[in-house]
Motif scaffolding. Structure first.
Motif, PDB file in Angstrom:
ATOM      1  N   VAL A   7       0.705  -0.991   0.094  1.00 19.05           N
ATOM      2  CA  VAL A   7      -0.161   0.075  -0.087  1.00 19.05           C
ATOM      3  C   VAL A   7       1.024   1.016   0.339  1.00 19.05           C
ATOM      4  CG1 VAL A   7      -1.744   1.519   1.645  1.00 19.05           C
ATOM      5  CG2 VAL A   7      -2.152  -0.971   1.346  1.00 19.05           C
ATOM      6  N   GLY A   8       0.671   2.577  -0.710  1.00 20.24           N
ATOM      7  CA  GLY A   8       1.004   3.491  -0.718  1.00 20.24           C
ATOM      8  C   GLY A   8       2.524   3.345  -1.480  1.00 20.24           C
ATOM      9  N   TYR A   9       2.510   2.072  -2.202  1.00 17.30           N
ATOM     10  CA  TYR A   9       3.794   1.947  -2.805  1.00 17.30           C
ATOM     11  C   TYR A   9       4.289   3.383  -4.143  1.00 17.30           C
ATOM     12  CZ  TYR A   9       7.335   0.222  -7.160  1.00 17.30           C
ATOM     13  OH  TYR A   9       8.442   0.396  -8.013  1.00 17.30           O
ATOM     14  N   PRO A  10       5.448   3.393  -4.227  1.00 18.11           N
ATOM     15  CA  PRO A  10       7.232   2.997  -3.049  1.00 18.11           C
ATOM     16  C   PRO A  10       6.799   3.561  -1.863  1.00 18.11           C
ATOM     17  CG  PRO A  10       7.129   4.843  -4.404  1.00 18.11           C
ATOM     18  CD  PRO A  10       6.423   5.178  -5.104  1.00 18.11           C
ATOM     19  N   ALA A  11       7.000   2.294  -0.844  1.00 13.30           N
ATOM     20  CA  ALA A  11       6.573   2.665  -0.209  1.00 13.30           C
ATOM     21  C   ALA A  11       8.449   1.965   0.666  1.00 13.30           C
ATOM     22  CB  ALA A  11       5.373   1.445   1.115  1.00 13.30           C
ATOM     23  N   GLU A  31      12.916 -16.278  -7.897  1.00 13.17           N
ATOM     24  CA  GLU A  31      11.915 -15.276  -6.667  1.00 13.17           C
ATOM     25  C   GLU A  31      12.805 -14.505  -6.010  1.00 13.17           C
ATOM     26  OE1 GLU A  31       7.399 -17.687  -6.789  1.00 13.17           O
ATOM     27  OE2 GLU A  31       9.020 -18.157  -4.728  1.00 13.17           O
ATOM     28  N   GLU A  32      13.836 -15.669  -5.451  1.00 16.37           N
ATOM     29  CA  GLU A  32      14.634 -15.475  -4.274  1.00 16.37           C
ATOM     30  C   GLU A  32      15.501 -13.823  -5.287  1.00 16.37           C
ATOM     31  OE1 GLU A  32      18.344 -16.534  -1.654  1.00 16.37           O
ATOM     32  OE2 GLU A  32      16.837 -18.092  -1.991  1.00 16.37           O
ATOM     33  N   LEU A  33      16.265 -14.676  -6.047  1.00 11.91           N
ATOM     34  CA  LEU A  33      16.864 -13.084  -7.256  1.00 11.91           C
ATOM     35  C   LEU A  33      15.952 -12.089  -7.061  1.00 11.91           C
ATOM     36  CD1 LEU A  33      19.332 -12.301  -8.474  1.00 11.91           C
ATOM     37  CD2 LEU A  33      17.969 -13.325 -10.822  1.00 11.91           C
ATOM     38  N   LEU A  34      15.086 -12.052  -7.493  1.00 13.07           N
ATOM     39  CA  LEU A  34      13.944 -10.228  -7.384  1.00 13.07           C
ATOM     40  C   LEU A  34      13.518 -10.157  -6.561  1.00 13.07           C
ATOM     41  CD1 LEU A  34      11.483 -12.164 -10.380  1.00 13.07           C
ATOM     42  CD2 LEU A  34      13.384 -10.551 -10.811  1.00 13.07           C
ATOM     43  N   ASN A  35      13.312 -11.012  -5.337  1.00 12.45           N
ATOM     44  CA  ASN A  35      12.906 -10.580  -4.392  1.00 12.45           C
ATOM     45  C   ASN A  35      14.316  -9.533  -3.188  1.00 12.45           C
ATOM     46  OD1 ASN A  35      10.165 -10.664  -4.164  1.00 12.45           O
ATOM     47  ND2 ASN A  35      10.526 -12.689  -4.059  1.00 12.45           N
ATOM     48  N   THR A  36      15.585 -10.151  -3.567  1.00  9.74           N
ATOM     49  CA  THR A  36      16.790  -9.701  -2.841  1.00  9.74           C
ATOM     50  C   THR A  36      17.265  -8.445  -3.576  1.00  9.74           C
ATOM     51  OG1 THR A  36      17.874 -12.351  -2.568  1.00  9.74           O
ATOM     52  CG2 THR A  36      19.520 -10.342  -2.931  1.00  9.74           C
ATOM     53  N   GLN A  37      17.031  -8.647  -5.127  1.00  7.77           N
ATOM     54  CA  GLN A  37      17.400  -7.475  -5.500  1.00  7.77           C
ATOM     55  C   GLN A  37      16.088  -6.053  -5.541  1.00  7.77           C
ATOM     56  OE1 GLN A  37      19.271  -6.394  -8.058  1.00  7.77           O
ATOM     57  NE2 GLN A  37      20.173  -8.698  -8.081  1.00  7.77           N
ATOM     58  N   ALA A  38      14.871  -6.635  -4.956  1.00  9.87           N
ATOM     59  CA  ALA A  38      14.025  -5.527  -4.673  1.00  9.87           C
ATOM     60  C   ALA A  38      14.458  -4.887  -2.502  1.00  9.87           C
ATOM     61  CB  ALA A  38      12.404  -6.182  -4.385  1.00  9.87           C
ATOM     62  N   SER A  39      14.925  -6.116  -2.274  1.00 12.20           N
ATOM     63  CA  SER A  39      14.967  -5.018  -1.044  1.00 12.20           C
ATOM     64  C   SER A  39      15.793  -4.304  -1.200  1.00 12.20           C
ATOM     65  CB  SER A  39      15.377  -7.509  -0.619  1.00 12.20           C
ATOM     66  OG  SER A  39      16.626  -7.000  -0.518  1.00 12.20           O
ATOM     67  N   TYR A  40      17.138  -4.274  -1.971  1.00 10.00           N
ATOM     68  CA  TYR A  40      17.621  -3.015  -2.076  1.00 10.00           C
ATOM     69  C   TYR A  40      17.417  -2.029  -1.596  1.00 10.00           C
ATOM     70  CZ  TYR A  40      21.254  -7.253  -1.330  1.00 10.00           C
ATOM     71  OH  TYR A  40      21.616  -8.828  -2.276  1.00 10.00           O
ATOM     72  N   MET A  41      16.457  -1.615  -2.797  1.00 10.75           N
ATOM     73  CA  MET A  41      16.079  -0.607  -2.539  1.00 10.75           C
ATOM     74  C   MET A  41      14.351  -0.021  -2.473  1.00 10.75           C
ATOM     75  SD  MET A  41      16.728  -0.543  -7.096  1.00 10.75           S
ATOM     76  CE  MET A  41      15.990  -2.304  -7.020  1.00 10.75           C
ATOM     77  N   PRO A  42      14.341  -0.379  -0.677  1.00  4.64           N
ATOM     78  CA  PRO A  42      13.533   0.292   0.083  1.00  4.64           C
ATOM     79  C   PRO A  42      13.125   2.264  -0.930  1.00  4.64           C
ATOM     80  CG  PRO A  42      15.284   0.090   0.910  1.00  4.64           C
ATOM     81  CD  PRO A  42      15.929  -0.526  -0.444  1.00  4.64           C
ATOM     82  N   GLY A  43      11.853   2.476  -0.767  1.00  3.62           N
ATOM     83  CA  GLY A  43      11.156   3.553  -1.029  1.00  3.62           C
ATOM     84  C   GLY A  43      11.131   3.920  -1.759  1.00  3.62           C
ATOM     85  N   MET A  44      11.944   3.291  -2.857  1.00  4.84           N
ATOM     86  CA  MET A  44      11.477   3.708  -4.347  1.00  4.84           C
ATOM     87  C   MET A  44      10.455   2.607  -5.146  1.00  4.84           C
ATOM     88  SD  MET A  44      16.249   3.587  -4.215  1.00  4.84           S
ATOM     89  CE  MET A  44      16.175   3.380  -6.268  1.00  4.84           C
ATOM     90  N   GLU A  45      10.841   3.339  -6.703  1.00  2.00           N
ATOM     91  CA  GLU A  45      10.082   2.862  -7.512  1.00  2.00           C
ATOM     92  C   GLU A  45      11.057   1.349  -8.589  1.00  2.00           C
ATOM     93  OE1 GLU A  45       8.255   5.405 -10.344  1.00  2.00           O
ATOM     94  OE2 GLU A  45       6.988   6.105  -8.524  1.00  2.00           O
ATOM     95  N   CYS A  46      11.110   0.353  -8.296  1.00  2.78           N
ATOM     96  CA  CYS A  46      12.217  -0.499  -7.899  1.00  2.78           C
ATOM     97  C   CYS A  46      11.858  -1.558  -9.426  1.00  2.78           C
ATOM     98  CB  CYS A  46      12.653  -1.101  -6.833  1.00  2.78           C
ATOM     99  SG  CYS A  46      11.322  -2.267  -6.114  1.00  2.78           S
ATOM    100  N   ILE A  47      10.823  -1.595  -9.526  1.00  2.81           N
ATOM    101  CA  ILE A  47       9.751  -2.939 -10.005  1.00  2.81           C
ATOM    102  C   ILE A  47      10.710  -2.608 -11.422  1.00  2.81           C
ATOM    103  CG2 ILE A  47       7.843  -3.545 -12.158  1.00  2.81           C
ATOM    104  CD1 ILE A  47       5.967  -2.941  -9.733  1.00  2.81           C
ATOM    105  N   VAL A  48      10.921  -2.275 -12.922  1.00  6.55           N
ATOM    106  CA  VAL A  48      11.603  -1.831 -13.834  1.00  6.55           C
ATOM    107  C   VAL A  48      13.017  -2.680 -13.364  1.00  6.55           C
ATOM    108  CG1 VAL A  48      12.544  -0.676 -15.280  1.00  6.55           C
ATOM    109  CG2 VAL A  48      10.231  -0.524 -14.933  1.00  6.55           C
ATOM    110  N   THR A  49      13.861  -2.030 -12.854  1.00  3.59           N
ATOM    111  CA  THR A  49      14.822  -2.258 -12.247  1.00  3.59           C
ATOM    112  C   THR A  49      14.730  -3.999 -11.859  1.00  3.59           C
ATOM    113  OG1 THR A  49      14.799  -0.072 -12.324  1.00  3.59           O
ATOM    114  CG2 THR A  49      16.862  -1.281 -11.246  1.00  3.59           C
ATOM    115  N   VAL A  50      14.009  -3.770 -11.545  1.00  5.81           N
ATOM    116  CA  VAL A  50      14.449  -5.625 -10.824  1.00  5.81           C
ATOM    117  C   VAL A  50      14.210  -6.295 -12.006  1.00  5.81           C
ATOM    118  CG1 VAL A  50      12.997  -7.091  -9.092  1.00  5.81           C
ATOM    119  CG2 VAL A  50      13.514  -4.747  -8.278  1.00  5.81           C
ATOM    120  N   LEU A  51      13.539  -5.870 -12.744  1.00 10.25           N
ATOM    121  CA  LEU A  51      13.173  -7.298 -13.752  1.00 10.25           C
ATOM    122  C   LEU A  51      14.243  -7.166 -14.951  1.00 10.25           C
ATOM    123  CD1 LEU A  51       8.960  -6.512 -14.135  1.00 10.25           C
ATOM    124  CD2 LEU A  51      10.061  -8.643 -13.228  1.00 10.25           C
TER     125      LEU A  51
END
Length: 227
Positions: free
Chosen positions: A25-29, A50-70
């Motif tokens: 909720v409120g992404y980016p959050a 899945e672990e690769l993608l979720n690990t990448q996302a964990s490095y970018m809290p509060g950021m719009e990261c979906i495109v970068t992660v993919l």
């Protein structure tokens, strides 16, 4: 997807697959989005991606990261993924009372025979207790966890435990078998954390202590198919 906090993205690299993304909720959050992989890949590859993608996302809290992660999928070679160690098996059993802990330790280490093995125990205060007059550093509520590289090795370990006639001593100080109860036996998830290499033990004093020691090794966390 009708849910505004979820979307699905089809990909052709590294193989045809769909990535389902759940946004907080409120992404980016502060909490990152969660990535799940759908497709005809073997489960072992799905979990690794899945672990690769979720690990990448964990490095970018509060950021719009979906495109970068993919983008991590663009040049991904499946052969480079860490798939863990398929086929490992874990045995967990409990011994209510150990009368002679030095003998038990020696026999357990022999049965483990180089397999990673850890055990947790409580001590018994037996001064002036006739019931334990022949006991040597007795223990109670002993939990043993042993990892084997495959099912055959796990079966061999448990057979050694059940048939060793000198595993402990009885109330008269004579050699004897242990009275053990199997807690769990299961095939481990390829990427599940294993018991530390070697042979070690830890004393616990409360149920809370024991839960903290045991929970990471139980089937609910470490078995094939556990989430």
């Amino acid at each position: 997807d009708a849910n505004p906090t979820r979307l699905k993205i089809n990909r052709n690299a590294p193989v045809p697959l769909t990535v389902a993304i759940t946004m907080p909720v409120g992404y980016p959050a502060s909490a990152p989005p969660i990535f799940k992989v759908e497709g005809k890949l073997e489960e072992i590859y799905v979990e690794a991606i899945e672990e690769l993608l979720n690990t990448q996302a964990s490095y970018m809290p509060g950021m719009e990261c979906i495109v970068t992660v993919l983008q991590a999928l663009d040049d991904l070679d499946l052969s480079t993924l860490d798939l863990g160690e398929p086929g490992r098996c874990r045995s967990i059993f409990k011994v209510e009372v150990v009368n002679n802990s030095p003998q038990f330790t020696k026999s357990l280490k022999q049965a483990a025979n180089g397999r990673p093995c850890v055990w947790f125990y409580r001590t018994i205060q037996c001064q002036n207790n006739a019931k334990f007059s022949f006991a040597v550093d007795p223990l109670r509520a002993v939990y043993v966890i042993c990892d084997a590289p495959d099912k055959k090795s796990a079966v061999e370990f448990m057979k050694a435990i059940r048939t060793d006639g000198d595993m402990d001593c009885d109330m008269l100080g004579k050699p004897g078998r242990i009275q053990m109860t199997v807690v769990e036996e299961f095939e481990m998830a390829p990427r599940a954390s294993g018991v530390p290499d070697g042979f070690s033990s830890t004393e616990y004093r409360t149920q809370e202590d024991l839960d903290g020691l045991m929970d990471p090794y139980m089937a609910a966390v470490a078995a094939v198919g556990a989430k």
